[in-house]
Design an enzyme around this catalytic site. Structure first.
Site, mmCIF file in Angstrom:
data_model
loop_
_atom_site.group_PDB
_atom_site.id
_atom_site.type_symbol
_atom_site.label_atom_id
_atom_site.label_comp_id
_atom_site.label_asym_id
_atom_site.label_seq_id
_atom_site.Cartn_x
_atom_site.Cartn_y
_atom_site.Cartn_z
ATOM 1 N N LYS A 89 21.181 61.555 12.631
ATOM 2 C CA LYS A 89 20.466 60.847 13.023
ATOM 3 C C LYS A 89 21.265 59.523 13.712
ATOM 4 O O LYS A 89 22.787 59.995 13.377
ATOM 5 C CB LYS A 89 19.669 60.772 11.980
ATOM 6 C CG LYS A 89 20.776 59.911 10.477
ATOM 7 C CD LYS A 89 19.765 59.355 9.427
ATOM 8 C CE LYS A 89 20.989 58.508 8.348
ATOM 9 N NZ LYS A 89 20.120 59.190 6.694
ATOM 10 N N ARG A 107 11.688 56.305 -2.360
ATOM 11 C CA ARG A 107 10.956 55.899 -0.660
ATOM 12 C C ARG A 107 10.601 56.706 -0.192
ATOM 13 O O ARG A 107 9.451 56.910 -0.220
ATOM 14 C CB ARG A 107 12.846 56.394 -0.398
ATOM 15 C CG ARG A 107 13.059 55.118 0.646
ATOM 16 C CD ARG A 107 14.617 54.515 1.460
ATOM 17 N NE ARG A 107 14.943 56.319 1.567
ATOM 18 C CZ ARG A 107 16.254 56.283 2.061
ATOM 19 N NH1 ARG A 107 16.183 55.947 2.641
ATOM 20 N NH2 ARG A 107 16.489 57.912 2.084
ATOM 21 N N HIS A 145 16.151 63.204 -2.399
ATOM 22 C CA HIS A 145 17.014 62.850 -2.020
ATOM 23 C C HIS A 145 18.175 61.579 -3.165
ATOM 24 O O HIS A 145 16.710 61.328 -3.793
ATOM 25 C CB HIS A 145 16.858 61.780 -0.910
ATOM 26 C CG HIS A 145 17.936 60.613 -0.442
ATOM 27 N ND1 HIS A 145 19.114 61.873 0.391
ATOM 28 C CD2 HIS A 145 17.431 59.361 0.665
ATOM 29 C CE1 HIS A 145 19.626 61.002 0.644
ATOM 30 N NE2 HIS A 145 19.416 59.398 0.568
ATOM 31 N N ARG A 179 23.412 68.176 2.407
ATOM 32 C CA ARG A 179 22.882 67.841 3.230
ATOM 33 C C ARG A 179 23.262 65.742 3.232
ATOM 34 O O ARG A 179 22.887 64.999 3.685
ATOM 35 C CB ARG A 179 21.742 66.943 2.993
ATOM 36 C CG ARG A 179 20.147 66.682 4.261
ATOM 37 C CD ARG A 179 18.628 66.977 3.562
ATOM 38 N NE ARG A 179 19.159 65.455 3.034
ATOM 39 C CZ ARG A 179 18.359 65.356 1.578
ATOM 40 N NH1 ARG A 179 18.035 66.826 1.112
ATOM 41 N NH2 ARG A 179 18.319 64.286 0.863
ATOM 42 N N TYR A 212 34.245 29.801 19.842
ATOM 43 C CA TYR A 212 33.514 28.956 19.353
ATOM 44 C C TYR A 212 34.378 28.026 18.379
ATOM 45 O O TYR A 212 34.579 28.513 17.457
ATOM 46 C CB TYR A 212 32.606 29.389 19.203
ATOM 47 C CG TYR A 212 31.647 30.103 20.822
ATOM 48 C CD1 TYR A 212 31.550 28.922 21.688
ATOM 49 C CD2 TYR A 212 31.870 31.497 20.429
ATOM 50 C CE1 TYR A 212 31.532 29.875 22.925
ATOM 51 C CE2 TYR A 212 30.707 31.789 21.714
ATOM 52 C CZ TYR A 212 30.746 31.060 23.271
ATOM 53 O OH TYR A 212 29.607 31.262 24.270
ATOM 54 N N CYS A 231 32.712 36.846 19.835
ATOM 55 C CA CYS A 231 31.957 35.982 20.207
ATOM 56 C C CYS A 231 31.154 37.198 20.471
ATOM 57 O O CYS A 231 31.109 38.686 20.351
ATOM 58 C CB CYS A 231 32.750 35.584 22.062
ATOM 59 S SG CYS A 231 33.546 33.866 21.288
ATOM 60 N N MET A 232 30.030 37.105 21.741
ATOM 61 C CA MET A 232 29.422 38.789 21.504
ATOM 62 C C MET A 232 30.394 39.716 22.272
ATOM 63 O O MET A 232 30.021 41.023 22.058
ATOM 64 C CB MET A 232 27.885 38.377 22.873
ATOM 65 C CG MET A 232 27.388 39.012 22.325
ATOM 66 S SD MET A 232 25.369 38.541 24.155
ATOM 67 C CE MET A 232 25.398 37.296 23.176
ATOM 68 N N ASP A 233 31.280 39.484 23.406
ATOM 69 C CA ASP A 233 31.799 39.780 24.805
ATOM 70 C C ASP A 233 33.088 40.048 23.754
ATOM 71 O O ASP A 233 33.811 41.174 24.198
ATOM 72 C CB ASP A 233 31.333 39.968 25.213
ATOM 73 C CG ASP A 233 30.211 38.857 26.224
ATOM 74 O OD1 ASP A 233 28.648 40.048 25.411
ATOM 75 O OD2 ASP A 233 29.644 38.258 26.665
HETATM 76 C C1 LIG Z 1 21.216 59.414 5.583
HETATM 77 C C2 LIG Z 1 20.125 60.573 5.031
HETATM 78 C C3 LIG Z 1 21.398 61.611 3.967
HETATM 79 C C4 LIG Z 1 22.889 62.050 4.952
HETATM 80 O O1 LIG Z 1 23.209 60.886 3.851
HETATM 81 P P1 LIG Z 1 24.947 60.391 4.177
HETATM 82 O O2 LIG Z 1 25.044 59.344 2.768
HETATM 83 O O3 LIG Z 1 25.218 59.735 5.223
HETATM 84 O O4 LIG Z 1 25.588 61.945 3.282
HETATM 85 C C5 LIG Z 1 20.481 63.052 3.948
HETATM 86 N N1 LIG Z 1 19.004 62.673 2.913
HETATM 87 C C6 LIG Z 1 18.598 61.633 3.988
HETATM 88 C C7 LIG Z 1 17.615 62.213 3.148
HETATM 89 C C8 LIG Z 1 18.975 61.098 4.072
HETATM 90 O O5 LIG Z 1 18.266 59.736 4.920
#
Ligand SMILES: *Cc1c(COP(=O)(O)O)cnc(C)c1O
Length: 381
Positions: free
Chosen positions: A40, A138, A170, A226, A269, A316-318
């Protein structure tokens, strides 16, 4: 091969795909099961497609993303492996997911109904993972909704509207291996899988463990782990695991400008820093818009020609400024600057930036901005 949004990138994030493949194998070996690797947020800032190709070639059993759009983009990029997406809104286009054979993780009866309706419109069976809330509070089907959800799922399953690909939950406290919440959440997932089996739905792949749990709790590995951050070589539990993960991203730029500054001069700045003596400074052409946290002002170090130099004044930004010392350290315009990397040479790391800014390295790598060109080494992608 830079994947840049422009032709004027002044910074590069070099991603070592061999390190990504290595990390996948390490995570699989430690956990003792296959890996559903999380890509992701643009592969945690590393570039979703090249990373995904590498992971599939290295044997990942599947890929995980948050949004259906991210999953469909992987398909459009030629990824044929199982892809699961788990974060939706009432507007999410489940038809596009079904058309692309994306596995949809559902967190409520409302989401299940929407997937079933999309499957009916397409005249197809949707691949579904049941996401169970076993204590994170969540995503996932909430405990009070679970009995009604199982009933609805049983009807959709019996009607052939959905095929059960997976079951997942999770962990809230995966980075605390001894926290009893982990065991409670695992027990909740086991009970949920039993409920699904009882209505004749057998998940092919049950998964719970994120990176910290994959590294420390092989007993909670189920059918696959995962992990996300570990795939990219960052270890969220260094006190509990010495797994040989290799940070995949090295962030580099070049010295833009070298100049003399006299004693007492304020730099950047607000003149928050004043040169205590005559000195030479270098302008480094990346800033907070590129993911260098402004909170690192005056606190980060960079590597130039094997030596560390300290940032001075506000980021700074850049761009930002580093002090090269009175003799200029032999640094000339165009010299390569390493902002962070593997740390193997004692150089700065994303972890160091995170510690200095009171955050986690996840936020550092995902925050590397679109002006930074992603460049790939160590693989065929
Ligand atoms: C982002 C996420 C993960 C991965 O978690 P890590 O801590 O980066 O290994 C696994 N499962 C779900 C549902 C997530 O949102």
């Amino acid at each position: 091969m830079p994947v840049s949004t422009g032709t004027t990138a002044l910074g590069t994030a070099t991603v070592d795909l061999a390190a990504i493949a290595h990390n996948l194998r390490v995570l699989s070996d430690v956990a003792g099961v296959g890996v559903l690797a999380v890509v992701k947020a643009g592969g945690y800032g590393h570039g979703a497609l090249p990373v995904a190709r590498t992971l599939v070639d290295a044997g990942a059993v599947g890929l995980g993303v948050a949004h259906v759009g991210e999953a469909v983009a992987l398909r459009e990029g030629g990824i044929a492996a199982p892809v699961t997406a788990w974060l939706h809104t009432p507007d999410t286009d489940f038809e596009s997911a079904i058309a692309a054979d994306v596995d949809v993780a559902v967190s409520s009866s409302r989401q299940l109904d929407a997937v079933v309706a999309a499957a009916a419109r397409r005249g197809e069976t949707a691949s579904v993972t049941v996401k169970v809330d076993t204590g994170m509070n969540r995503g996932g089907v909430a405990a009070p909704e679970w009995p009604a959800f199982v009933e609805a799922f049983g009807r959709a399953h019996a009607a052939g509207a959905v095929r059960l690909h997976g079951a997942m939950a999770h962990l809230a406290c995966g980075d605390e291996p001894e926290n009893p919440a982990n065991d409670e959440q695992a027990a909740g997932l086991r009970a949920a899988v039993d409920d699904l089996r009882r209505i004749g739905a057998q998940p092919e792949l049950v998964h719970l463990a994120n990176t910290p749990a994959a590294l420390t709790r092989p007993d909670l590995a189920f059918d696959a782990v995962r992990p996300g951050i570990g795939v990219y070589g960052l270890n969220p539990v260094p006190r509990h695991s010495t797994a040989d993960l290799i940070p995949a991203m090295t962030l580099r730029t070049q010295v833009s400008l070298v100049k003399q500054v006299s004693a007492g001069s304020g730099i950047s700045y607000g003149h928050t820093y004043r040169a205590p003596a005559d000195t030479v400074v270098a302008v480094i052409p990346v800033g907070y818009a590129d993911g260098v946290p402004r909170l690192l002002s005056g606190r980060l170090r960079v590597r130039i020609n094997g030596r560390d130099f300290t940032g001075v004044g506000r980021i700074c930004m850049d761009q930002f400024v580093v002090d090269l010392g009175p003799d200029g350290g032999g640094v000339v315009e165009g010299d390569e600057v390493t902002l962070f990397g593997t740390g193997a040479d004692g150089g700065p790391t994303a972890r160091e930036w995170a510690d200095l800014t009171d955050t986690i390295d996840y936020e550092i790598v995902t925050g590397i901005g679109p002006r930074i060109a992603r460049v790939y080494t160590g693989g065929g992608a």
